[in-house]
Design an enzyme around this catalytic site. Structure first.
Site, PDB file in Angstrom:
ATOM      1  N   ASP A 137       0.845  -1.112  -0.024  1.00 49.51           N
ATOM      2  CA  ASP A 137      -0.075  -0.011   0.095  1.00 49.51           C
ATOM      3  C   ASP A 137       1.076   1.320  -0.163  1.00 49.51           C
ATOM      4  O   ASP A 137       2.073   1.241   0.434  1.00 49.51           O
ATOM      5  CB  ASP A 137      -0.854   0.007   1.138  1.00 49.51           C
ATOM      6  CG  ASP A 137      -1.962  -1.264   1.132  1.00 49.51           C
ATOM      7  OD1 ASP A 137      -2.242  -1.551   0.108  1.00 49.51           O
ATOM      8  OD2 ASP A 137      -2.296  -1.621   2.295  1.00 49.51           O
ATOM      9  N   LYS A 138       0.225   2.263  -0.398  1.00 48.66           N
ATOM     10  CA  LYS A 138       1.011   3.768  -0.566  1.00 48.66           C
ATOM     11  C   LYS A 138       1.805   3.944   0.796  1.00 48.66           C
ATOM     12  O   LYS A 138       3.038   4.439   0.754  1.00 48.66           O
ATOM     13  CB  LYS A 138       0.108   4.909  -0.881  1.00 48.66           C
ATOM     14  CG  LYS A 138       0.756   6.286  -0.907  1.00 48.66           C
ATOM     15  CD  LYS A 138      -0.224   7.157  -0.944  1.00 48.66           C
ATOM     16  CE  LYS A 138       0.368   8.398  -0.513  1.00 48.66           C
ATOM     17  NZ  LYS A 138      -0.681   9.638  -0.608  1.00 48.66           N
TER      18      LYS A 138
END
Length: 325
Positions: free
Chosen positions: A140-141
């Site tokens: 995830d970012k």
């Protein structure tokens, strides 16, 4: 073009794919390629059955030999950008990086550039010929840590297989809300949230998901844990830990409102309120090298923001102990 630069593969149809459409069987046997690309190769004669060109809908039978001999084509249309990468290891087949929190992996709506893919195309232009620019798993970012990227089709095929057969080992560290008394396993299926479509949730119709966690350090009202995945569902650790009522500190989607423990100092309150991402870091990666077969393991240290968070939690414990004296 030499055979070294061509996409070459050969399969014998196994029992479970007998009497299926050629395009369906090919998609199962070569998941690293999109179905539309496989259909194009079938129609052009690059993918044959027993040496003969066929149609995508033609049936294949047990023991039929599927052979692919095709020229690589650019599979991405994104632009290369000069973005620095923290490279842990690289050779002609693999690129292992330590991704910082805040770096988006793939270009998408709202993130057309400045992503890991843009950086990869600059550092290793050959990945443009690979599915999804060589990325076989993602973070995830706002999750930091180690991830592997394929630089060759051999590596891409091998890494996809290792992920599917669960032979690739991935371990994470997280800091969660609440004091856990011991390690455990969360075995709960994950799928789309029934109402909030941007979120995942534990749902009966979800895909199987298993997370093992064990304690590293316990604080006054939080716990530092190490998590090992058996599966790789979207947001898996974040969803599973929230499911057992121990969400990750700072998680904007699954963490709920900020909960401050009894006796929280202003210093700790500021640190907790200021930690604006899920406290999750991909610590260790183990895989089999796609060419040599050697089992390789890499580990990257916790980033500064998580070390700062841990230091604040330790200090809070000491402050409480001193107040009790």
């Amino acid at each position: 073009m030499s055979s070294e630069n061509r996409i070459i593969a050969s399969f014998s149809v196994p029992p479970e794919h007998s009497d299926r459409r050629l395009d369906q069987a090919a998609a199962e046997l070569m998941p690293e390629h999109s179905r539309s690309r496989l259909q194009g190769w079938i129609k052009s004669g690059a993918l044959t059955v027993n040496g003969k060109a066929c149609k995508p809908r033609d049936k294949v039978m047990l023991g039929d030999k599927l052979e692919l001999d095709a020229e690589p084509e650019a599979q991405v249309s994104w632009q290369a950008e000069s973005i620095s990468l923290d490279i842990v290891y690289e050779d002609e087949h693999l690129l292992v990086i330590n991704k910082p929190a805040g770096l988006v992996v793939h270009p998408a709506a709202g993130h057309a550039d400045g992503t890991l893919v843009n950086a990869l195309l600059n550092h290793a232009p050959e990945v443009e010929n690979l599915p999804r620019a060589g990325i076989v798993h993602r973070l995830d970012k706002d999750t930091s840590g180690i991830m592997v990227v394929a630089r060759s089709l051999i590596a891409h095929t091998s890494l996809v297989d290792q992920l599917q057969t669960r032979t690739m080992g991935r371990e994470y560290e997280a800091i969660v809300v609440g004091t856990l008394t011991g390690g455990a396993t969360v075995d709960a299926p994950i799928g789309r949230h029934p109402r909030e479509r941007k979120k995942m949730a534990v749902v009966p119709t979800g895909k199987p998901a298993v997370t093992h966690y064990r304690l590293i350090e316990r604080f006054a009202a939080h716990t530092h844990v190490r998590c090992k995945l058996e599966s790789g569902r979207t947001h898996q650790i974040r969803v599973h830990m929230a499911h057992v009522k121990h969400p990750l500190i700072g998680d904007p989607q699954y963490g709920g409102r900020l909960r401050l423990p009894k006796g929280t100092t202003d210093e700790l309150r500021d640190v907790l309120a200021g930690f604006q991402r899920q406290a999750l870091h991909a610590r260790q990666l183990t895989l089999q090298h796609p060419q040599t077969g050697e089992v390789m393991t890499w580990e990257v240290p916790l980033p500064e923001d998580m070390e700062t968070l841990l230091a604040a939690l330790r200090k809070h414990v000491k402050d409480l102990e001193n107040n009790d004296l």
